[in-house]
Design an enzyme around this catalytic site. Structure first.
Site, PDB file in Angstrom:
ATOM      1  N   GLY A  75       0.864  -1.190   0.000  1.00  0.00           N
ATOM      2  CA  GLY A  75       0.000   0.000   0.000  1.00  0.00           C
ATOM      3  C   GLY A  75       0.895   1.233   0.000  1.00  0.00           C
ATOM      4  O   GLY A  75       1.866   1.303   0.748  1.00  0.00           O
ATOM      5  N   LYS A  76       0.536   2.200  -0.840  1.00  0.00           N
ATOM      6  CA  LYS A  76       1.446   3.336  -1.032  1.00  0.00           C
ATOM      7  C   LYS A  76       1.677   4.136   0.252  1.00  0.00           C
ATOM      8  O   LYS A  76       2.768   4.661   0.477  1.00  0.00           O
ATOM      9  CB  LYS A  76       0.921   4.225  -2.159  1.00  0.00           C
ATOM     10  CG  LYS A  76       0.906   3.492  -3.500  1.00  0.00           C
ATOM     11  CD  LYS A  76       0.411   4.325  -4.627  1.00  0.00           C
ATOM     12  CE  LYS A  76       0.060   3.470  -5.849  1.00  0.00           C
ATOM     13  NZ  LYS A  76       1.146   2.613  -6.338  1.00  0.00           N
ATOM     14  N   THR A 100       9.771  12.011 -11.746  1.00  0.00           N
ATOM     15  CA  THR A 100      10.683  10.866 -11.699  1.00  0.00           C
ATOM     16  C   THR A 100      10.700  10.211 -13.073  1.00  0.00           C
ATOM     17  O   THR A 100       9.661  10.077 -13.726  1.00  0.00           O
ATOM     18  CB  THR A 100      10.267   9.855 -10.613  1.00  0.00           C
ATOM     19  OG1 THR A 100       8.937   9.389 -10.881  1.00  0.00           O
ATOM     20  CG2 THR A 100      10.294  10.493  -9.235  1.00  0.00           C
ATOM     21  N   GLY A 146      12.511   7.147 -13.850  1.00  0.00           N
ATOM     22  CA  GLY A 146      13.039   5.780 -13.802  1.00  0.00           C
ATOM     23  C   GLY A 146      14.555   5.788 -13.935  1.00  0.00           C
ATOM     24  O   GLY A 146      15.258   6.516 -13.232  1.00  0.00           O
ATOM     25  N   GLY A 151      16.679   8.995 -13.988  1.00  0.00           N
ATOM     26  CA  GLY A 151      16.807   9.883 -12.837  1.00  0.00           C
ATOM     27  C   GLY A 151      15.530  10.663 -12.560  1.00  0.00           C
ATOM     28  O   GLY A 151      14.428  10.119 -12.643  1.00  0.00           O
ATOM     29  N   ASP A 162      12.823  -6.034  -8.576  1.00  0.00           N
ATOM     30  CA  ASP A 162      11.388  -5.782  -8.404  1.00  0.00           C
ATOM     31  C   ASP A 162      11.215  -4.288  -8.116  1.00  0.00           C
ATOM     32  O   ASP A 162      11.700  -3.790  -7.102  1.00  0.00           O
ATOM     33  CB  ASP A 162      10.859  -6.637  -7.241  1.00  0.00           C
ATOM     34  CG  ASP A 162       9.358  -6.479  -7.018  1.00  0.00           C
ATOM     35  OD1 ASP A 162       8.735  -5.644  -7.694  1.00  0.00           O
ATOM     36  OD2 ASP A 162       8.824  -7.199  -6.152  1.00  0.00           O
ATOM     37  N   GLY A 180       8.834   3.852  -5.976  1.00  0.00           N
ATOM     38  CA  GLY A 180       8.364   5.246  -5.999  1.00  0.00           C
ATOM     39  C   GLY A 180       7.926   5.715  -4.621  1.00  0.00           C
ATOM     40  O   GLY A 180       8.118   6.885  -4.255  1.00  0.00           O
ATOM     41  N   ASP A 181       7.353   4.810  -3.841  1.00  0.00           N
ATOM     42  CA  ASP A 181       6.926   5.174  -2.481  1.00  0.00           C
ATOM     43  C   ASP A 181       8.147   5.466  -1.613  1.00  0.00           C
ATOM     44  O   ASP A 181       8.145   6.400  -0.801  1.00  0.00           O
ATOM     45  CB  ASP A 181       6.100   4.040  -1.858  1.00  0.00           C
ATOM     46  CG  ASP A 181       4.942   3.614  -2.754  1.00  0.00           C
ATOM     47  OD1 ASP A 181       4.393   4.487  -3.458  1.00  0.00           O
ATOM     48  OD2 ASP A 181       4.610   2.422  -2.766  1.00  0.00           O
TER      49      ASP A 181
END
Ligand code: RIB
Length: 308
Positions: free
Chosen positions: A41-42, A227, A229, A232, A253, A258-259
Protein backbone atom coordinates in the site's frame (compact mmCIF):
# COMPACT_ATOMS: atom_id res chain seq x y z
CA UNK A 1 9.30 21.12 18.24
CA UNK A 2 7.62 18.35 16.27
CA UNK A 3 7.04 14.79 17.52
CA UNK A 4 7.17 13.38 13.97
CA UNK A 5 9.43 14.13 11.02
CA UNK A 6 6.77 12.69 8.72
CA UNK A 7 3.08 11.89 8.94
CA UNK A 8 1.87 9.76 6.04
CA UNK A 9 -1.85 9.81 5.27
CA UNK A 10 -2.68 6.97 2.92
CA UNK A 11 -3.37 3.39 2.06
CA UNK A 12 -2.30 0.07 3.50
CA UNK A 13 -2.68 -3.05 1.36
CA UNK A 14 -1.80 -6.71 1.44
CA UNK A 15 0.20 -7.27 -1.75
CA UNK A 16 -0.56 -10.63 -3.41
CA UNK A 17 2.37 -11.08 -5.77
CA UNK A 18 2.97 -13.52 -8.64
CA UNK A 19 6.13 -13.61 -10.74
CA UNK A 20 5.40 -14.07 -14.46
CA UNK A 21 7.52 -14.56 -17.59
CA UNK A 22 5.46 -11.79 -19.15
CA UNK A 23 2.44 -9.84 -18.03
CA UNK A 24 -0.84 -10.91 -19.73
CA UNK A 25 -2.47 -8.89 -22.51
CA UNK A 26 -6.25 -8.28 -22.52
CA UNK A 27 -8.13 -11.56 -22.79
CA UNK A 28 -5.00 -13.63 -22.18
CA UNK A 29 -4.19 -16.14 -19.41
CA UNK A 30 -0.58 -16.79 -18.40
CA UNK A 31 0.83 -19.17 -15.80
CA UNK A 32 3.00 -17.63 -13.08
CA UNK A 33 5.08 -18.70 -10.08
CA UNK A 34 3.98 -19.26 -6.47
CA UNK A 35 1.82 -16.63 -4.81
CA UNK A 36 3.45 -14.60 -2.01
CA UNK A 37 1.81 -12.11 0.35
CA UNK A 38 3.63 -8.95 1.46
CA UNK A 39 2.72 -5.81 3.43
CA UNK A 40 2.20 -2.94 0.96
CA UNK A 41 0.00 0.00 0.00
CA UNK A 42 1.45 3.34 -1.03
CA UNK A 43 0.83 4.97 2.35
CA UNK A 44 2.15 2.15 4.54
CA UNK A 45 5.09 1.76 2.15
CA UNK A 46 6.03 5.43 2.53
CA UNK A 47 5.77 5.21 6.32
CA UNK A 48 7.95 2.08 6.54
CA UNK A 49 10.52 3.52 4.11
CA UNK A 50 10.86 6.74 6.13
CA UNK A 51 11.04 4.97 9.48
CA UNK A 52 13.67 2.54 8.22
CA UNK A 53 15.81 5.52 7.20
CA UNK A 54 15.54 6.90 10.73
CA UNK A 55 12.64 9.37 10.41
CA UNK A 56 10.21 9.64 13.33
CA UNK A 57 7.13 8.55 11.41
CA UNK A 58 3.39 8.13 11.96
CA UNK A 59 0.71 6.76 9.63
CA UNK A 60 -2.95 7.73 9.37
CA UNK A 61 -4.65 4.85 7.55
CA UNK A 62 -7.43 2.27 7.87
CA UNK A 63 -7.11 -1.52 7.75
CA UNK A 64 -9.64 -4.30 8.27
CA UNK A 65 -9.97 -6.37 11.44
CA UNK A 66 -8.36 -9.35 9.71
CA UNK A 67 -5.11 -11.20 9.05
CA UNK A 68 -3.98 -8.79 6.35
CA UNK A 69 -4.50 -5.88 8.75
CA UNK A 70 -2.37 -7.62 11.37
CA UNK A 71 0.34 -8.31 8.76
CA UNK A 72 0.47 -4.57 8.05
CA UNK A 73 0.49 -3.53 11.70
CA UNK A 74 3.36 -5.97 12.38
CA UNK A 75 5.38 -4.55 9.50
CA UNK A 76 4.75 -0.94 10.59
CA UNK A 77 5.70 -1.67 14.19
CA UNK A 78 8.85 -3.59 13.29
CA UNK A 79 10.01 -0.66 11.15
CA UNK A 80 9.37 1.76 14.04
CA UNK A 81 6.30 3.56 12.62
CA UNK A 82 3.92 4.91 15.27
CA UNK A 83 0.67 3.02 14.52
CA UNK A 84 -1.56 5.20 16.76
CA UNK A 85 -3.26 6.65 13.65
CA UNK A 86 -3.98 3.27 12.05
CA UNK A 87 -7.74 2.74 12.40
CA UNK A 88 -9.28 -0.72 12.23
CA UNK A 89 -12.56 -2.00 10.82
CA UNK A 90 -15.34 -1.00 8.47
CA UNK A 91 -14.23 -3.22 5.58
CA UNK A 92 -11.57 -5.83 4.79
CA UNK A 93 -7.99 -4.63 4.45
CA UNK A 94 -7.14 -3.34 0.96
CA UNK A 95 -5.57 -5.86 -1.40
CA UNK A 96 -3.23 -5.31 -4.35
CA UNK A 97 -2.91 -8.00 -7.04
CA UNK A 98 0.58 -7.64 -8.47
CA UNK A 99 2.40 -9.37 -11.33
CA UNK A 100 6.16 -8.89 -11.64
CA UNK A 101 8.07 -9.80 -14.82
CA UNK A 102 11.74 -10.85 -15.09
CA UNK A 103 12.85 -7.24 -15.74
CA UNK A 104 11.34 -6.24 -12.37
CA UNK A 105 8.45 -4.28 -13.92
CA UNK A 106 5.03 -4.73 -12.38
CA UNK A 107 1.30 -4.33 -13.03
CA UNK A 108 -1.00 -3.65 -10.09
CA UNK A 109 -4.76 -3.80 -9.50
CA UNK A 110 -5.92 -2.49 -6.10
CA UNK A 111 -9.14 -3.37 -4.28
CA UNK A 112 -9.27 -0.45 -1.81
CA UNK A 113 -11.34 -2.15 0.92
CA UNK A 114 -10.82 -0.28 4.19
CA UNK A 115 -8.74 2.41 2.45
CA UNK A 116 -11.96 3.70 0.86
CA UNK A 117 -13.36 4.16 4.40
CA UNK A 118 -10.62 6.56 5.55
CA UNK A 119 -12.86 9.62 5.75
CA UNK A 120 -12.50 13.39 6.15
CA UNK A 121 -13.88 12.89 9.69
CA UNK A 122 -10.94 10.57 10.41
CA UNK A 123 -8.60 13.37 9.32
CA UNK A 124 -10.33 15.92 11.57
CA UNK A 125 -10.12 13.47 14.48
CA UNK A 126 -6.36 13.14 13.86
CA UNK A 127 -5.72 16.87 14.34
CA UNK A 128 -3.15 16.11 17.05
CA UNK A 129 -1.06 14.01 14.64
CA UNK A 130 -1.20 16.73 11.98
CA UNK A 131 -0.11 19.40 14.46
CA UNK A 132 2.80 17.22 15.64
CA UNK A 133 4.29 16.60 12.19
CA UNK A 134 6.88 18.63 10.31
CA UNK A 135 5.95 17.17 6.91
CA UNK A 136 2.73 15.45 5.78
CA UNK A 137 2.62 13.25 2.69
CA UNK A 138 -0.28 11.64 0.86
CA UNK A 139 -1.14 9.58 -2.24
CA UNK A 140 -4.44 8.79 -3.99
CA UNK A 141 -5.35 5.25 -2.90
CA UNK A 142 -7.70 6.87 -0.35
CA UNK A 143 -10.72 9.05 -1.19
CA UNK A 144 -9.83 12.38 -2.78
CA UNK A 145 -12.09 14.21 -0.31
CA UNK A 146 -9.91 12.81 2.50
CA UNK A 147 -6.81 14.29 0.86
CA UNK A 148 -8.67 17.59 0.47
CA UNK A 149 -9.41 17.51 4.20
CA UNK A 150 -5.74 16.94 4.97
CA UNK A 151 -4.86 20.06 2.99
CA UNK A 152 -7.57 22.08 4.75
CA UNK A 153 -6.29 21.01 8.17
CA UNK A 154 -2.57 21.52 7.55
CA UNK A 155 -1.07 23.69 10.30
CA UNK A 156 0.84 26.69 8.96
CA UNK A 157 4.49 25.80 8.54
CA UNK A 158 3.80 22.12 7.87
CA UNK A 159 5.02 21.04 4.46
CA UNK A 160 2.76 18.94 2.22
CA UNK A 161 4.08 16.41 -0.30
CA UNK A 162 1.78 14.58 -2.71
CA UNK A 163 2.38 11.64 -5.04
CA UNK A 164 -0.91 11.53 -7.00
CA UNK A 165 -0.92 7.79 -7.57
CA UNK A 166 -3.07 6.36 -9.01
CA UNK A 167 -3.47 9.65 -10.87
CA UNK A 168 -6.66 11.66 -11.35
CA UNK A 169 -7.43 15.33 -11.90
CA UNK A 170 -6.75 17.35 -8.74
CA UNK A 171 -8.64 20.31 -7.28
CA UNK A 172 -6.81 23.64 -7.25
CA UNK A 173 -6.64 23.74 -3.44
CA UNK A 174 -4.77 20.43 -3.34
CA UNK A 175 -2.39 21.43 -6.14
CA UNK A 176 -1.66 24.75 -4.42
CA UNK A 177 -0.60 22.97 -1.20
CA UNK A 178 1.93 20.63 -2.86
CA UNK A 179 5.59 21.37 -2.16
CA UNK A 180 6.43 19.29 -4.12
CA UNK A 181 3.98 17.43 -6.36
CA UNK A 182 5.86 14.21 -7.24
CA UNK A 183 4.88 12.47 -10.48
CA UNK A 184 6.18 9.89 -12.89
CA UNK A 185 5.58 10.24 -16.63
CA UNK A 186 2.18 8.50 -16.56
CA UNK A 187 0.97 10.62 -13.63
CA UNK A 188 2.25 13.81 -15.27
CA UNK A 189 0.30 13.05 -18.45
CA UNK A 190 -2.96 12.34 -16.61
CA UNK A 191 -2.77 15.46 -14.46
CA UNK A 192 -1.73 17.69 -17.34
CA UNK A 193 -4.39 16.08 -19.56
CA UNK A 194 -7.08 16.58 -16.94
CA UNK A 195 -8.56 13.08 -17.37
CA UNK A 196 -8.38 9.96 -15.22
CA UNK A 197 -10.12 7.70 -17.70
CA UNK A 198 -7.76 7.94 -20.66
CA UNK A 199 -4.05 8.13 -19.97
CA UNK A 200 -3.49 9.00 -23.63
CA UNK A 201 -5.22 12.32 -23.05
CA UNK A 202 -1.93 13.88 -22.09
CA UNK A 203 -0.23 12.67 -25.27
CA UNK A 204 -0.42 16.17 -26.73
CA UNK A 205 1.89 17.53 -24.05
CA UNK A 206 5.10 16.51 -25.82
CA UNK A 207 8.04 14.42 -24.73
CA UNK A 208 10.19 16.89 -22.80
CA UNK A 209 9.98 16.37 -18.99
CA UNK A 210 10.93 20.02 -18.52
CA UNK A 211 7.76 20.99 -20.40
CA UNK A 212 5.72 18.68 -18.16
CA UNK A 213 7.29 20.18 -15.04
CA UNK A 214 6.67 23.73 -16.27
CA UNK A 215 3.07 22.85 -17.18
CA UNK A 216 2.43 21.23 -13.81
CA UNK A 217 3.95 24.16 -11.91
CA UNK A 218 1.60 26.48 -13.78
CA UNK A 219 -1.30 24.49 -12.27
CA UNK A 220 -0.41 25.70 -8.77
CA UNK A 221 2.12 23.53 -6.86
CA UNK A 222 5.02 25.35 -5.21
CA UNK A 223 7.43 22.80 -6.67
CA UNK A 224 7.38 19.72 -8.90
CA UNK A 225 9.50 16.56 -9.09
CA UNK A 226 9.23 14.34 -12.18
CA UNK A 227 10.68 10.87 -11.70
CA UNK A 228 12.09 9.32 -14.87
CA UNK A 229 13.04 5.78 -13.80
CA UNK A 230 16.50 4.85 -15.05
CA UNK A 231 16.91 8.44 -16.37
CA UNK A 232 16.81 9.88 -12.84
CA UNK A 233 14.52 12.77 -11.92
CA UNK A 234 13.87 16.40 -12.69
CA UNK A 235 13.14 18.96 -9.97
CA UNK A 236 11.50 22.27 -10.78
CA UNK A 237 10.61 25.07 -8.42
CA UNK A 238 10.13 28.10 -10.60
CA UNK A 239 13.77 29.18 -10.30
CA UNK A 240 14.57 26.57 -12.94
CA UNK A 241 14.97 22.87 -13.54
CA UNK A 242 17.65 20.63 -12.07
CA UNK A 243 18.38 17.11 -13.31
CA UNK A 244 19.08 14.46 -10.69
CA UNK A 245 21.07 11.44 -11.85
CA UNK A 246 19.87 7.90 -11.36
CA UNK A 247 21.92 5.27 -9.55
CA UNK A 248 22.67 2.20 -11.69
CA UNK A 249 21.59 -1.06 -10.06
CA UNK A 250 20.28 -4.44 -11.23
CA UNK A 251 16.50 -4.25 -10.78
CA UNK A 252 14.78 -7.30 -9.28
CA UNK A 253 11.39 -5.78 -8.40
CA UNK A 254 10.36 -2.13 -8.85
CA UNK A 255 7.26 -2.48 -6.63
CA UNK A 256 7.14 0.34 -4.07
CA UNK A 257 10.32 2.05 -5.28
CA UNK A 258 8.36 5.25 -6.00
CA UNK A 259 6.93 5.17 -2.48
CA UNK A 260 10.44 4.88 -1.01
CA UNK A 261 11.56 7.79 -3.22
CA UNK A 262 8.70 10.01 -2.00
CA UNK A 263 9.24 9.11 1.66
CA UNK A 264 12.97 9.78 1.52
CA UNK A 265 12.47 13.07 -0.29
CA UNK A 266 9.81 14.24 2.19
CA UNK A 267 12.03 13.35 5.14
CA UNK A 268 15.13 15.09 3.76
CA UNK A 269 13.12 18.23 2.91
CA UNK A 270 11.90 18.34 6.50
CA UNK A 271 15.50 17.99 7.67
CA UNK A 272 16.40 21.16 5.75
CA UNK A 273 17.76 19.81 2.45
CA UNK A 274 16.91 21.76 -0.71
CA UNK A 275 14.78 20.06 -3.34
CA UNK A 276 17.66 18.88 -5.56
CA UNK A 277 19.64 17.49 -2.60
CA UNK A 278 16.58 15.72 -1.24
CA UNK A 279 15.76 14.24 -4.67
CA UNK A 280 19.35 13.01 -5.13
CA UNK A 281 19.16 11.21 -1.77
CA UNK A 282 15.70 9.85 -2.64
CA UNK A 283 17.04 8.49 -5.96
CA UNK A 284 19.58 6.42 -4.00
CA UNK A 285 16.86 5.11 -1.70
CA UNK A 286 14.63 4.22 -4.67
CA UNK A 287 17.56 2.48 -6.37
CA UNK A 288 18.27 0.39 -3.27
CA UNK A 289 14.59 -0.57 -3.09
CA UNK A 290 14.52 -2.15 -6.57
CA UNK A 291 17.37 -4.54 -5.76
CA UNK A 292 15.18 -6.75 -3.52
CA UNK A 293 11.74 -8.33 -3.98
CA UNK A 294 8.59 -6.82 -2.46
CA UNK A 295 7.91 -3.28 -1.31
CA UNK A 296 8.39 -2.78 2.43
CA UNK A 297 10.89 -5.66 2.79
CA UNK A 298 13.09 -4.03 0.15
CA UNK A 299 13.58 -0.67 1.86
CA UNK A 300 17.09 0.27 2.98
CA UNK A 301 18.40 1.72 6.23
CA UNK A 302 20.35 5.00 6.05
CA UNK A 303 23.53 2.95 6.48
CA UNK A 304 22.67 0.80 3.45
CA UNK A 305 21.97 3.94 1.39
CA UNK A 306 25.37 5.29 2.42
CA UNK A 307 27.06 2.11 1.13
CA UNK A 308 25.29 2.27 -2.26
O1 RIB B 1 3.41 1.49 -4.99
C1 RIB B 1 3.38 0.11 -4.74
C2 RIB B 1 2.12 -0.24 -4.02
O2 RIB B 1 1.03 0.02 -4.87
C3 RIB B 1 1.99 -1.70 -3.66
O3 RIB B 1 2.55 -2.00 -2.40
C4 RIB B 1 0.50 -1.94 -3.74
O4 RIB B 1 -0.10 -2.16 -2.52
C5 RIB B 1 -0.08 -0.70 -4.41
O5 RIB B 1 -0.68 0.11 -3.50
Amino acid sequence: MYDYDLLVVGSANADLVIGVERRPAAGETVLGGDLSTHPGGKGANQAVAAARLGARTALLARVGDDGHGRLLLDSLCSAGVDPAGVLTGGAPTGVALITVDPSGDNSIVVSPGANARLTPADVRAAGGLLRSSRVVSAQLEIPLETVVEVVRNLPSGTRFVLNPSPPRPLPAEVLAACDPLIVNEHEARVILGGSDSDTRTGSGIGEDPEDWARGLLAMGPRSVVVTLGARGALVYDGSGATRVASVKVDAVDTTGAGDAFTAALAWRLGAGADLAEAAAYAARVGAAAVTKPGAQESYPTAEEVGRL
